[in-house]
Design an enzyme around this catalytic site. Structure first.
Site, PDB file in Angstrom:
ATOM      1  N   CYS A 234      -0.376  32.552  13.629  1.00 55.43           N
ATOM      2  CA  CYS A 234      -0.097  33.057  14.971  1.00 55.43           C
ATOM      3  C   CYS A 234       0.105  31.937  15.989  1.00 55.43           C
ATOM      4  O   CYS A 234       0.011  32.175  17.199  1.00 55.43           O
ATOM      5  CB  CYS A 234      -1.231  33.965  15.433  1.00 55.43           C
ATOM      6  SG  CYS A 234      -1.304  35.446  14.444  1.00 55.43           S
TER       7      CYS A 234
ATOM      8  N   GLU B 134       0.827  -1.219   0.000  1.00 57.03           N
ATOM      9  CA  GLU B 134       0.000   0.000   0.000  1.00 57.03           C
ATOM     10  C   GLU B 134       0.859   1.265   0.000  1.00 57.03           C
ATOM     11  O   GLU B 134       0.833   2.038   0.961  1.00 57.03           O
ATOM     12  CB  GLU B 134      -0.908   0.010   1.237  1.00 57.03           C
ATOM     13  CG  GLU B 134      -1.875  -1.154   1.294  1.00 57.03           C
ATOM     14  CD  GLU B 134      -2.665  -1.210   2.599  1.00 57.03           C
ATOM     15  OE1 GLU B 134      -3.794  -1.714   2.564  1.00 57.03           O
ATOM     16  OE2 GLU B 134      -2.157  -0.748   3.654  1.00 57.03           O
TER      17      GLU B 134
HETATM   18  C1  LIG Z   1      -0.917   5.707   5.442  1.00 59.82           C
HETATM   19  C2  LIG Z   1      -1.028   4.276   5.130  1.00 59.82           C
HETATM   20  C3  LIG Z   1      -0.307   3.731   4.069  1.00 59.82           C
HETATM   21  C4  LIG Z   1       0.675   4.529   3.246  1.00 59.82           C
HETATM   22  O1  LIG Z   1       1.876   4.709   3.912  1.00 59.82           O
HETATM   23  P1  LIG Z   1       3.159   5.329   3.180  1.00 59.82           P
HETATM   24  O2  LIG Z   1       4.189   5.307   4.219  1.00 59.82           O
HETATM   25  O3  LIG Z   1       2.786   6.674   2.684  1.00 59.82           O
HETATM   26  O4  LIG Z   1       3.489   4.418   2.037  1.00 59.82           O
HETATM   27  C5  LIG Z   1      -0.516   2.407   3.765  1.00 59.82           C
HETATM   28  N1  LIG Z   1      -1.362   1.627   4.490  1.00 59.82           N
HETATM   29  C6  LIG Z   1      -2.065   2.120   5.525  1.00 59.82           C
HETATM   30  C7  LIG Z   1      -2.982   1.223   6.268  1.00 59.82           C
HETATM   31  C8  LIG Z   1      -1.909   3.443   5.893  1.00 59.82           C
HETATM   32  O5  LIG Z   1      -2.584   3.922   6.934  1.00 59.82           O
END
Ligand SMILES: *Cc1c(COP(=O)(O)O)cnc(C)c1O
Length: 389
Positions: free
Chosen positions: A336, A264
């Site tokens: 601010c 992901e």
């Molecule tokens: C934020 C997130 C990602 C992405 O993470 P990166 O470090 O930007 O690659 C992938 N999986 C889940 C479950 C996330 O919360």
């Protein structure tokens, strides 16, 4: 500069962005995304991990054109809310290409996702598994395990995941409740600078999956989460080293069984495609004896630079006065709020003749910027995004 911003394709990308800025002169601050670079980064990850399903983490940059481009390239999506589901579907993603990877969700949001055709969910608690069984009957579920995120610039701490032992029990429960116990998910921390940062979690995932398969259940999948890095002032190891380490760890820990693998990436797909153009509001000194100037920009912590907290992410800077003599600065935002200081420990040196109205460009700013900017803190509008193709 020793970063990847010296790389030929990124130089071309930055030239495209500068042409747009020179021609259109948009109000600052603004983020400009080079869509060909997004396409390049997605293609590079797919080439490095050819048998792995890529689920773009939408929160890194939810610009509709970015989501649409990735859907057209064949990416799948990691979402965390009904609005992100709607965005992906509106931009051409199929519901089967969406993973609702947030373990923290309302029952009615699960029902909404299921109603829109989403059939893959990540969970880490008994309450959520039971809610999935009730509101997304028959769906597939991955159980997220807590992992050590050593080596990560942005560790996830203990908020998400449960122990492998509990995950094993919850996958059994999922099966009993009529869900498909698909496998194990984790996140080894964002901006993971150690290519071996996934090894321990892969070992734990293989263990959970092996145990359940021995009992006659058939989990198949490991979701490696995010964490692939981007180049900032510090340059991470090359993507090939990550792919090699991850592939080797899967082979080593899973042995004869070949799992389905998902990843992901968020940051690694969009960070380097983005440039934030900001303007100097004020240059000042705090005393006659202090050599360091304070440079206040028209963007700060609340305008999209949330990841400067703890100075974790240090963006390379380019100014419209580069070339002459430089001196040390503290960089701060325009609001601010006393916490709206970007860098006071990281050594930035900027031109001595930098003045109000000059531009300061932040490179590598495509991830976790526009999506983090506040709506109207102190009356400053949220960070605008423009795309070039
Ligand atoms: C934020 C997130 C990602 C992405 O993470 P990166 O470090 O930007 O690659 C992938 N999986 C889940 C479950 C996330 O919360």
């Amino acid at each position: 500069m020793t970063t990847s911003f010296a790389d030929e394709r990124l130089r071309e990308a930055m030239a495209r962005i500068r042409r747009f800025l020179d021609h259109d002169q948009p109000d600052t601050p603004c983020l400009v995304i080079d869509l060909p670079t997004v396409r390049d980064r997605f293609a590079a990850i797919r080439a490095a991990l050819p048998r792995v399903g890529i689920f773009y983490a939408v929160k890194a940059n939810p610009t509709p054109d970015v989501v649409g481009l990735l859907a057209a390239e064949g990416s799948s999506f990691d979402v965390a809310s009904p609005a992100e589901i709607d965005l992906c579907l509106a931009r051409g993603a199929a519901p089967e290409a969406i993973s609702y990877s947030n373990p923290i969700k309302k029952a009615r949001d699960i029902a909404y996702a299921h109603g829109r055709g989403v059939r893959l969910f990540v969970s880490d608690s008994e309450q959520d598994v039971r809610a999935l069984a009730e509101h997304a009957p028959g769906a597939s579920v991955l159980l997220r395990i807590l992992v050590n995120s050593k080596g990560s610039t942005y560790p996830f701490g203990k908020k998400f995941g449960c122990s492998p032992e509990m995950a094993t029990d919850l996958l059994r429960l999922a099966a009993q409740l009529g869900l498909v116990p698909l496998g194990v998910a984790f996140h080894a921390g964002s901006q993971q600078l150690d290519p071996h940062g996934w090894d321990g979690a892969i070992a734990d995932a293989a263990d959970v999956i092996g145990k359940l398969r021995a009992e006659g259940l058939s989990p198949t999948t490991v979701n490696l989460g995010g964490g692939l890095p981007a180049g900032y002032l510090t340059q991470p190891p090359p993507l090939a080293e990550y792919a090699a380490a991850i592939t080797a760890a899967i082979a080593r820990h899973f042995g004869d069984f070949t799992p389905e693998v998902m990843i992901e990436p968020g940051r690694a797909i969009v960070a380097e495609s983005g440039l934030i153009r900001s303007e100097v509001v004020l240059v000042s000194r705090k005393s006659y004896s202090d050599e360091r100037r304070w440079v206040f920009l028209d963007i700060g912590r609340y305008g999209g630079l949330a990841e400067t907290e703890g100075e974790a992410i240090a963006y390379p800077l380019v100014t419209s006065k580069d070339g002459g003599p430089v001196g040390p600065v503290v960089l701060a935002g325009p609001t601010c709020d006393a916490d709206d200081v970007l860098y006071q420990n990281t050594c930035y040196e900027l031109p001595l003749d930098l003045r109000a109205g000059d531009h300061v460009d932040l490179l590598g700013a495509g991830a976790y910027t526009a999506s983090y900017s506040s709506v109207a803190f102190n009356g400053f509008p949220p960070l605008a995004t423009h795309c070039v193709r």
